[in-house]
Design a protein around this motif. Structure first.
Motif, PDB file in Angstrom:
ATOM      1  N   GLN A 101      -0.130 -11.175 -29.932  1.00  0.00           N
ATOM      2  CA  GLN A 101       0.463 -11.995 -31.245  1.00  0.00           C
ATOM      3  C   GLN A 101       1.971 -12.011 -31.395  1.00  0.00           C
ATOM      4  OE1 GLN A 101      -1.250  -8.952 -34.235  1.00  0.00           O
ATOM      5  NE2 GLN A 101      -2.573 -10.972 -35.016  1.00  0.00           N
ATOM      6  N   MET A 102       2.766 -10.991 -30.711  1.00  0.00           N
ATOM      7  CA  MET A 102       4.046 -10.781 -30.786  1.00  0.00           C
ATOM      8  C   MET A 102       4.709 -11.629 -29.728  1.00  0.00           C
ATOM      9  SD  MET A 102       4.495  -6.809 -31.646  1.00  0.00           S
ATOM     10  CE  MET A 102       6.628  -6.928 -31.096  1.00  0.00           C
ATOM     11  N   TRP A 103       4.110 -11.555 -28.461  1.00  0.00           N
ATOM     12  CA  TRP A 103       4.998 -12.209 -27.308  1.00  0.00           C
ATOM     13  C   TRP A 103       4.138 -12.968 -26.397  1.00  0.00           C
ATOM     14  CZ3 TRP A 103       5.726  -6.377 -26.033  1.00  0.00           C
ATOM     15  CH2 TRP A 103       6.676  -5.937 -26.833  1.00  0.00           C
ATOM     16  N   GLY A 104       2.856 -13.353 -26.890  1.00  0.00           N
ATOM     17  CA  GLY A 104       1.736 -14.135 -25.957  1.00  0.00           C
ATOM     18  C   GLY A 104       1.439 -13.641 -24.647  1.00  0.00           C
ATOM     19  N   VAL A 105       1.675 -12.356 -24.366  1.00  0.00           N
ATOM     20  CA  VAL A 105       1.219 -11.843 -23.076  1.00  0.00           C
ATOM     21  C   VAL A 105      -0.390 -11.607 -23.326  1.00  0.00           C
ATOM     22  CG1 VAL A 105       3.467 -10.705 -22.672  1.00  0.00           C
ATOM     23  CG2 VAL A 105       1.772  -9.454 -23.837  1.00  0.00           C
ATOM     24  N   ARG A 106      -0.947 -11.361 -22.035  1.00  0.00           N
ATOM     25  CA  ARG A 106      -2.467 -11.354 -22.051  1.00  0.00           C
ATOM     26  C   ARG A 106      -2.806 -10.044 -21.150  1.00  0.00           C
ATOM     27  NH1 ARG A 106      -3.934 -14.477 -25.882  1.00  0.00           N
ATOM     28  NH2 ARG A 106      -3.332 -16.598 -25.808  1.00  0.00           N
ATOM     29  N   THR A 107      -1.862  -9.605 -20.657  1.00  0.00           N
ATOM     30  CA  THR A 107      -2.352  -8.406 -19.620  1.00  0.00           C
ATOM     31  C   THR A 107      -1.420  -7.146 -19.943  1.00  0.00           C
ATOM     32  OG1 THR A 107      -0.925  -8.806 -17.660  1.00  0.00           O
ATOM     33  CG2 THR A 107      -3.105  -9.804 -17.753  1.00  0.00           C
ATOM     34  N   PRO A 108      -1.913  -5.939 -19.426  1.00  0.00           N
ATOM     35  CA  PRO A 108      -0.753  -4.659 -19.787  1.00  0.00           C
ATOM     36  C   PRO A 108       0.453  -4.777 -18.819  1.00  0.00           C
ATOM     37  CG  PRO A 108      -3.165  -4.069 -19.512  1.00  0.00           C
ATOM     38  CD  PRO A 108      -3.218  -5.383 -19.410  1.00  0.00           C
ATOM     39  N   GLN A 109       0.012  -5.344 -17.710  1.00  0.00           N
ATOM     40  CA  GLN A 109       1.114  -5.722 -16.782  1.00  0.00           C
ATOM     41  C   GLN A 109       2.526  -6.501 -17.588  1.00  0.00           C
ATOM     42  OE1 GLN A 109       2.164  -3.924 -14.062  1.00  0.00           O
ATOM     43  NE2 GLN A 109       4.215  -4.627 -14.669  1.00  0.00           N
ATOM     44  N   GLU A 110       1.658  -7.846 -17.872  1.00  0.00           N
ATOM     45  CA  GLU A 110       2.746  -8.563 -18.709  1.00  0.00           C
ATOM     46  C   GLU A 110       3.374  -7.760 -20.056  1.00  0.00           C
ATOM     47  OE1 GLU A 110       0.291 -11.842 -20.014  1.00  0.00           O
ATOM     48  OE2 GLU A 110       0.323 -12.926 -17.968  1.00  0.00           O
ATOM     49  N   ALA A 111       2.950  -6.937 -20.570  1.00  0.00           N
ATOM     50  CA  ALA A 111       3.390  -6.178 -21.705  1.00  0.00           C
ATOM     51  C   ALA A 111       4.491  -5.408 -21.219  1.00  0.00           C
ATOM     52  CB  ALA A 111       2.398  -5.652 -22.579  1.00  0.00           C
ATOM     53  N   MET A 112       4.219  -4.638 -20.198  1.00  0.00           N
ATOM     54  CA  MET A 112       5.085  -3.614 -19.456  1.00  0.00           C
ATOM     55  C   MET A 112       6.482  -4.650 -19.098  1.00  0.00           C
ATOM     56  SD  MET A 112       4.132  -0.612 -19.752  1.00  0.00           S
ATOM     57  CE  MET A 112       5.075   0.024 -18.052  1.00  0.00           C
ATOM     58  N   ASP A 113       6.241  -5.765 -18.283  1.00  0.00           N
ATOM     59  CA  ASP A 113       7.377  -6.278 -18.038  1.00  0.00           C
ATOM     60  C   ASP A 113       8.132  -6.836 -19.095  1.00  0.00           C
ATOM     61  OD1 ASP A 113       6.231  -6.314 -15.542  1.00  0.00           O
ATOM     62  OD2 ASP A 113       5.409  -8.353 -15.352  1.00  0.00           O
ATOM     63  N   LYS A 114       7.738  -7.390 -20.442  1.00  0.00           N
ATOM     64  CA  LYS A 114       8.291  -7.726 -21.366  1.00  0.00           C
ATOM     65  C   LYS A 114       8.963  -6.447 -22.201  1.00  0.00           C
ATOM     66  CE  LYS A 114       8.922 -10.776 -24.950  1.00  0.00           C
ATOM     67  NZ  LYS A 114       9.843 -12.133 -24.406  1.00  0.00           N
ATOM     68  N   ILE A 115       8.346  -5.228 -21.965  1.00  0.00           N
ATOM     69  CA  ILE A 115       9.068  -4.129 -22.718  1.00  0.00           C
ATOM     70  C   ILE A 115      10.222  -3.710 -21.922  1.00  0.00           C
ATOM     71  CG2 ILE A 115       8.615  -1.439 -23.259  1.00  0.00           C
ATOM     72  CD1 ILE A 115       5.648  -2.441 -23.984  1.00  0.00           C
TER      73      ILE A 115
END
Length: 115
Positions: A101-115
Motif C-alpha cells: 500500500q505504501m510503496w507499491g512493492v510486491r516482494t520482501p526483497q523489494e521492501a528490504m531494498d526500499k527500507i
C-alpha cells in the motif's frame, strides 16, 4: 511450608492464593494500598479507571482464561493499532500488505531494498 510474597501484582496474588488453597501459610507484603499491581482499576463515578494506564490481558490458553475470569469481568477487545503515513491510515504491525500500500512493492526483497 511458609511463603513470604513480596508484591500483590498478578503473579504474587495468584501464587499466594494458590499456595493458601493448598494449605500453606502465606504472608503478602505490598507497598501500595491495593492489590493487583499495575493492572489495578478503581471505580470513580461509575467509571472504571486504570490507575496506572491501560492494560490488556490476552491468552490463548483456555485454562488460564477461565482462571482469571473468576476474579474480574473482562471486556472483549481487539488491539488494532494504525499508523498515519503521509495522510493515509495503515494497519499495524507492518507487513507486506502495508508495504504494498505504501510503496507499491510486491516482494520482501523489494521492501528490504526500499527500507
Amino acid at each position: 511450608m511458609n511463603y513470604l510474597i513480596v508484591g500483590a501484582g498478578l503473579f504474587g496474588a495468584a501464587f499466594a492464593r494458590e499456595a493458601a488453597k493448598r494449605g500453606h501459610e502465606v504472608t503478602v507484603i505490598e507497598k501500595r494500598d491495593h492489590v493487583a499491581g499495575n493492572i489495578y482499576t478503581k471505580e470513580i463515578d461509575g467509571i472504571q479507571v486504570h490507575q496506572y494506564g491501560a492494560h490488556i490481558f490476552h491468552t490463548s490458553n483456555k485454562e488460564v482464561w477461565e482462571y482469571v475470569q473468576q476474579f474480574a469481568e473482562f471486556n472483549r477487545y481487539t488491539n488494532s493499532p494504525v499508523a498515519n503515513y503521509k495522510g493515509k491510515m495503515y494497519n499495524l504491525p507492518f507487513n507486506m500488505n502495508t508495504f504494498t500500500q505504501m510503496w507499491g512493492v510486491r516482494t520482501p526483497q523489494e521492501a528490504m531494498d526500499k527500507i
